[in-house]
Design an enzyme around this catalytic site. Structure first.
Site, mmCIF file in Angstrom:
data_model
loop_
_atom_site.group_PDB
_atom_site.id
_atom_site.type_symbol
_atom_site.label_atom_id
_atom_site.label_comp_id
_atom_site.label_asym_id
_atom_site.label_seq_id
_atom_site.Cartn_x
_atom_site.Cartn_y
_atom_site.Cartn_z
ATOM 1 N N TYR A 31 0.827 -1.217 0.000
ATOM 2 C CA TYR A 31 0.000 0.000 0.000
ATOM 3 C C TYR A 31 0.868 1.277 0.000
ATOM 4 C CZ TYR A 31 -3.370 3.377 2.036
ATOM 5 O OH TYR A 31 -4.156 4.470 2.307
ATOM 6 N N ASN A 52 8.009 -9.778 -1.598
ATOM 7 C CA ASN A 52 7.719 -11.212 -1.727
ATOM 8 C C ASN A 52 6.242 -11.482 -1.975
ATOM 9 O OD1 ASN A 52 6.595 -10.754 0.741
ATOM 10 N ND2 ASN A 52 7.772 -12.297 1.862
ATOM 11 N N PHE A 100 9.977 -0.821 3.595
ATOM 12 C CA PHE A 100 8.576 -0.986 4.000
ATOM 13 C C PHE A 100 8.271 -2.428 4.394
ATOM 14 C CE2 PHE A 100 8.193 2.520 0.819
ATOM 15 C CZ PHE A 100 7.547 3.461 1.595
ATOM 16 N N LYS A 104 2.019 -6.249 9.320
ATOM 17 C CA LYS A 104 1.517 -5.060 10.030
ATOM 18 C C LYS A 104 0.222 -5.255 10.805
ATOM 19 C CE LYS A 104 -1.116 -3.286 6.119
ATOM 20 N NZ LYS A 104 -1.587 -2.147 5.380
ATOM 21 N N SER A 144 5.979 3.941 13.236
ATOM 22 C CA SER A 144 4.535 4.105 13.432
ATOM 23 C C SER A 144 4.234 4.909 14.691
ATOM 24 C CB SER A 144 3.933 2.703 13.573
ATOM 25 O OG SER A 144 2.613 2.779 14.033
ATOM 26 N N TYR A 169 3.830 -6.505 17.216
ATOM 27 C CA TYR A 169 4.019 -5.633 16.051
ATOM 28 C C TYR A 169 4.644 -4.300 16.484
ATOM 29 C CZ TYR A 169 3.072 -2.127 12.521
ATOM 30 O OH TYR A 169 3.227 -1.086 11.635
ATOM 31 N N LYS A 173 8.533 -2.306 15.820
ATOM 32 C CA LYS A 173 8.805 -0.931 15.371
ATOM 33 C C LYS A 173 9.793 -0.258 16.328
ATOM 34 C CE LYS A 173 6.472 -1.065 11.658
ATOM 35 N NZ LYS A 173 7.231 -1.256 10.420
ATOM 36 N N PHE A 198 1.178 8.285 11.119
ATOM 37 C CA PHE A 198 -0.039 8.214 11.919
ATOM 38 C C PHE A 198 -0.998 7.251 11.201
ATOM 39 C CE2 PHE A 198 0.663 10.672 15.735
ATOM 40 C CZ PHE A 198 2.009 10.921 15.511
ATOM 41 N N ASN A 218 -8.877 -4.838 9.363
ATOM 42 C CA ASN A 218 -8.749 -4.414 10.763
ATOM 43 C C ASN A 218 -8.903 -2.911 10.889
ATOM 44 O OD1 ASN A 218 -7.886 -7.020 11.793
ATOM 45 N ND2 ASN A 218 -6.010 -6.658 10.614
HETATM 46 P P1 NAD Z 1 1.540 -3.605 3.119
HETATM 47 O O1 NAD Z 1 1.343 -4.935 3.731
HETATM 48 O O2 NAD Z 1 0.570 -3.141 2.105
HETATM 49 O O3 NAD Z 1 2.998 -3.514 2.467
HETATM 50 C C1 NAD Z 1 4.096 -4.229 2.975
HETATM 51 C C2 NAD Z 1 4.709 -4.992 1.812
HETATM 52 O O4 NAD Z 1 5.840 -5.715 2.282
HETATM 53 C C3 NAD Z 1 3.747 -6.002 1.194
HETATM 54 O O5 NAD Z 1 3.702 -5.829 -0.200
HETATM 55 C C4 NAD Z 1 4.343 -7.370 1.555
HETATM 56 O O6 NAD Z 1 4.118 -8.318 0.542
HETATM 57 C C5 NAD Z 1 5.810 -7.009 1.709
HETATM 58 N N1 NAD Z 1 6.577 -7.869 2.610
HETATM 59 C C6 NAD Z 1 6.308 -8.237 3.882
HETATM 60 N N2 NAD Z 1 7.285 -9.020 4.369
HETATM 61 C C7 NAD Z 1 8.211 -9.137 3.371
HETATM 62 C C8 NAD Z 1 9.455 -9.821 3.249
HETATM 63 N N3 NAD Z 1 9.958 -10.549 4.237
HETATM 64 N N4 NAD Z 1 10.125 -9.716 2.089
HETATM 65 C C9 NAD Z 1 9.645 -8.977 1.065
HETATM 66 N N5 NAD Z 1 8.480 -8.328 1.113
HETATM 67 C C10 NAD Z 1 7.768 -8.404 2.263
HETATM 68 O O7 NAD Z 1 1.656 -2.561 4.306
HETATM 69 P P2 NAD Z 1 1.739 -0.972 4.265
HETATM 70 O O8 NAD Z 1 0.518 -0.441 4.888
HETATM 71 O O9 NAD Z 1 2.133 -0.506 2.922
HETATM 72 O O10 NAD Z 1 2.920 -0.730 5.310
HETATM 73 C C11 NAD Z 1 4.249 -0.512 4.885
HETATM 74 C C12 NAD Z 1 5.114 -0.302 6.114
HETATM 75 O O11 NAD Z 1 4.623 0.797 6.861
HETATM 76 C C13 NAD Z 1 5.147 -1.489 7.074
HETATM 77 O O12 NAD Z 1 6.449 -1.582 7.611
HETATM 78 C C14 NAD Z 1 4.154 -1.087 8.151
HETATM 79 O O13 NAD Z 1 4.449 -1.676 9.379
HETATM 80 C C15 NAD Z 1 4.405 0.416 8.212
HETATM 81 N N6 NAD Z 1 3.264 1.171 8.746
HETATM 82 C C16 NAD Z 1 2.036 1.026 8.187
HETATM 83 C C17 NAD Z 1 0.950 1.740 8.707
HETATM 84 C C18 NAD Z 1 -0.436 1.564 8.147
HETATM 85 O O14 NAD Z 1 -1.393 1.874 8.837
HETATM 86 N N7 NAD Z 1 -0.598 1.094 6.922
HETATM 87 C C19 NAD Z 1 1.152 2.604 9.780
HETATM 88 C C20 NAD Z 1 2.433 2.747 10.306
HETATM 89 C C21 NAD Z 1 3.496 2.013 9.790
HETATM 90 C C1 WQD Z 2 -8.894 3.763 13.870
HETATM 91 C C2 WQD Z 2 -10.089 4.088 14.772
HETATM 92 C C3 WQD Z 2 -10.830 2.253 16.141
HETATM 93 C C4 WQD Z 2 -12.182 -0.265 12.843
HETATM 94 C C5 WQD Z 2 -3.686 0.835 13.687
HETATM 95 C C6 WQD Z 2 -2.465 0.228 14.312
HETATM 96 C C7 WQD Z 2 -1.310 1.169 14.221
HETATM 97 C C8 WQD Z 2 -1.085 1.661 12.796
HETATM 98 C C9 WQD Z 2 -2.362 2.121 12.151
HETATM 99 C C10 WQD Z 2 0.650 0.367 11.782
HETATM 100 C C11 WQD Z 2 -9.954 3.491 16.165
HETATM 101 C C12 WQD Z 2 -11.890 2.652 15.144
HETATM 102 C C13 WQD Z 2 -11.672 0.773 13.589
HETATM 103 C C14 WQD Z 2 -13.577 -0.547 12.935
HETATM 104 C C15 WQD Z 2 -13.821 1.271 14.474
HETATM 105 N N1 WQD Z 2 -0.581 0.636 11.942
HETATM 106 N N2 WQD Z 2 -12.465 1.530 14.386
HETATM 107 N N3 WQD Z 2 -14.330 0.240 13.747
HETATM 108 O O1 WQD Z 2 -6.028 1.385 15.715
HETATM 109 O O2 WQD Z 2 -5.472 3.816 15.205
HETATM 110 O O3 WQD Z 2 -4.010 2.022 14.377
HETATM 111 O O4 WQD Z 2 -3.401 1.147 12.324
HETATM 112 O O5 WQD Z 2 1.602 0.786 12.352
HETATM 113 O O6 WQD Z 2 -0.205 0.503 14.695
HETATM 114 O O7 WQD Z 2 -2.748 -0.070 15.658
HETATM 115 O O8 WQD Z 2 -6.216 2.318 13.354
HETATM 116 O O9 WQD Z 2 -7.845 2.082 11.535
HETATM 117 O O10 WQD Z 2 -7.640 0.222 13.235
HETATM 118 O O11 WQD Z 2 -8.666 2.371 13.912
HETATM 119 O O12 WQD Z 2 -14.540 1.935 15.190
HETATM 120 O O13 WQD Z 2 -14.080 -1.493 12.306
HETATM 121 O O14 WQD Z 2 -11.263 3.492 14.213
HETATM 122 O O15 WQD Z 2 -11.387 1.943 17.376
HETATM 123 O O16 WQD Z 2 -10.500 4.423 17.050
HETATM 124 P P1 WQD Z 2 -5.487 2.393 14.792
HETATM 125 P P2 WQD Z 2 -7.599 1.670 12.940
#
Ligand code: NAD
Ligand code: WQD
Length: 358
Positions: A31, A52, A100, A104, A144, A169, A173, A198, A218
């Site tokens: 993403y 992968n 990335f 997650k 994160s 998780y 981080k 965020f 989720n």
């Molecule tokens: P995502 O799952 O869409 O992207 C992660 C990508 O990494 C995927 O395409 C997956 O196939 C690949 N991947 C996972 N393990 C791998 C491995 N061992 N080798 C090669 N590829 C691998 O997730 P995203 O939302 O794009 O998140 C990207 C990064 O940002 C992650 O590190 C995630 O923890 C971090 N992050 C995401 C959020 C969020 O809410 N989306 C928030 C904070 C931090």
């Molecule tokens: C947002 C708000 C829920 C789903 C998570 C990870 C965090 C980061 C981002 C990677 C909250 C509410 C949600 C639903 C709801 N990821 N909610 N109904 O929890 O802030 O953060 O994603 O690093 O580590 O914990 O994001 O989108 O899950 O929730 O009411 O079906 O929406 O309670 O208040 P969150 P979220």
């Protein structure tokens, strides 16, 4: 006469690559990685993607190519596989890496902690190890806001103390941030930036790339768009008895294209040699707290539809409120979130409609 050494360029299979302007994107089919690849290319960088495909589809690479009109070298590589990674570092010349690649899902990490510790930590340490070995100086790490937990003072600055992690998780981080800090301190070649995201939401305005959760989402916005699409019957709002203006939790929802542009700003800073410390941290958010109900209302307004929802029990582990103080990113990276919540929620719905053929 053209000199690859002097000009910092190498000829690779007939493609001329400037190593300062080339970025390896691990997890680039995902993403945030796919949107960041687009913005890097728009800003004049060449991008090499490895993934992968454990949580993504190859279609996103096609999406990147269609949006930018550029070829994107893509290799299916598991970053936990040192030998495969070595080949990538030997094949391509790049000064910068954006890492990335990680799992997650917070809930899954509680049920399967080893899966998370193994993938997220080994994968990260392998990348850092290769960068040290092959003298690649710049690494950007996806951290994160989860590291802040339930903060006492809001908004959170980069100096706000991290809280004890509440999930494996979140722990990966925090541990990765610490590993990066220590490695930047110890290894002369290495410079690192951790971006603390965020809540990333929305999709590219072309609707050619977006978020593709597997199974039941989720996160809030994919659940909202899937409910609007009729895939889920009703959205559950997790609690309306929090100490907030409308009783629902407050978050800082950051548009995915704005987030992608923050990566470009951070890479620019590293490539230009402008870092003040060898390891730096930036909050990447809007600075605006938004409640769950506000988000739902905005989604309904901008997309002209009604969303079935019900209030249910709180979700264990949720913090009441967290949003970013963005001054450091604004002033030092020269980056600021631009898209409105309405624009972002419109893009999320356009993406859902395209992939569901609605
Ligand atoms: P995502 O799952 O869409 O992207 C992660 C990508 O990494 C995927 O395409 C997956 O196939 C690949 N991947 C996972 N393990 C791998 C491995 N061992 N080798 C090669 N590829 C691998 O997730 P995203 O939302 O794009 O998140 C990207 C990064 O940002 C992650 O590190 C995630 O923890 C971090 N992050 C995401 C959020 C969020 O809410 N989306 C928030 C904070 C931090
Ligand atoms: C947002 C708000 C829920 C789903 C998570 C990870 C965090 C980061 C981002 C990677 C909250 C509410 C949600 C639903 C709801 N990821 N909610 N109904 O929890 O802030 O953060 O994603 O690093 O580590 O914990 O994001 O989108 O899950 O929730 O009411 O079906 O929406 O309670 O208040 P969150 P979220």
């Amino acid at each position: 006469m053209y000199s690859p050494e002097k000009d910092g360029e190498v000829l690779l299979k007939g493609i001329k690559m400037d190593r300062k302007k080339t970025v390896l994107v691990s997890g680039g089919a995902g993403y945030i990685g796919s949107h960041t690849s687009v913005e890097l290319i728009n800003a004049g960088y060449d991008v090499v993607v490895i993934d992968n495909l454990s949580n993504s589809e190859k279609d996103s690479i096609e999406g990147i190519k269609r949006i930018t009109g550029k070829n994107v070298p893509f290799e299916i590589v598991d970053t936990c596989d040192q030998e495969a990674l070595k080949k990538v570092f030997e094949k391509y010349e790049f000064d910068s890496v954006i890492h990335f690649a990680a799992y997650k899902a917070v809930g899954e990490s509680m049920a399967e902690p080893l899966k998370y510790y193994t993938n997220n930590l080994i994968s990260f340490m392998n990348i850092v190890e290769m960068m040290k070995k092959y003298n690649r100086p710049n690494i950007l790490f996806s951290s994160s806001a989860t590291v802040y937990g339930e903060a006492e003072i809001l908004p959170v600055t980069e100096e706000t103390p991290r809280q004890a992690p509440t999930s494996p998780y979140g722990n990966t981080k925090q541990m990765s941030e610490d590993i990066l800090r220590d490695c930047c301190r110890a290894y002369a070649v290495l410079h690192g930036i951790a971006l603390r995201y965020f809540n990333p939401i929305g999709a590219h305005p072309s609707a050619l790339i977006g978020e593709l959760p597997r199974g039941v989402p989720n996160n809030l916005v994919p659940f909202v768009t899937q409910t609007a699409a009729g895939i889920r019957e009703c959205l559950s709002v997790f609690g309306n008895d929090y100490d907030t203006p409308d009783g629902t939790c407050l978050r800082d929802y950051i548009d995915i294209v704005d987030l992608a542009k923050a990566h470009v700003a951070a890479v620019n800073r590293m490539v230009a040699g402008k870092m003040e410390d060898k390891y730096e941290i930036f909050n990447i958010g809007t600075g605006n707290p938004v409640s769950v109900l506000e988000l739902l209302t905005t989604f309904e307004e901008v997309n002209q539809l009604k969303l079935p929802y019900k209030i249910v029990e709180r979700r264990p582990g949720d913090v009441t409120a967290v949003w970013a103080d963005t001054a450091k990113a604004n002033n030092i990276l020269g980056w600021k979130a631009e898209r409105t919540l309405g624009e972002t929620l419109k893009s999320a719905w356009e993406w859902e409609k395209r992939i569901r053929k609605i």
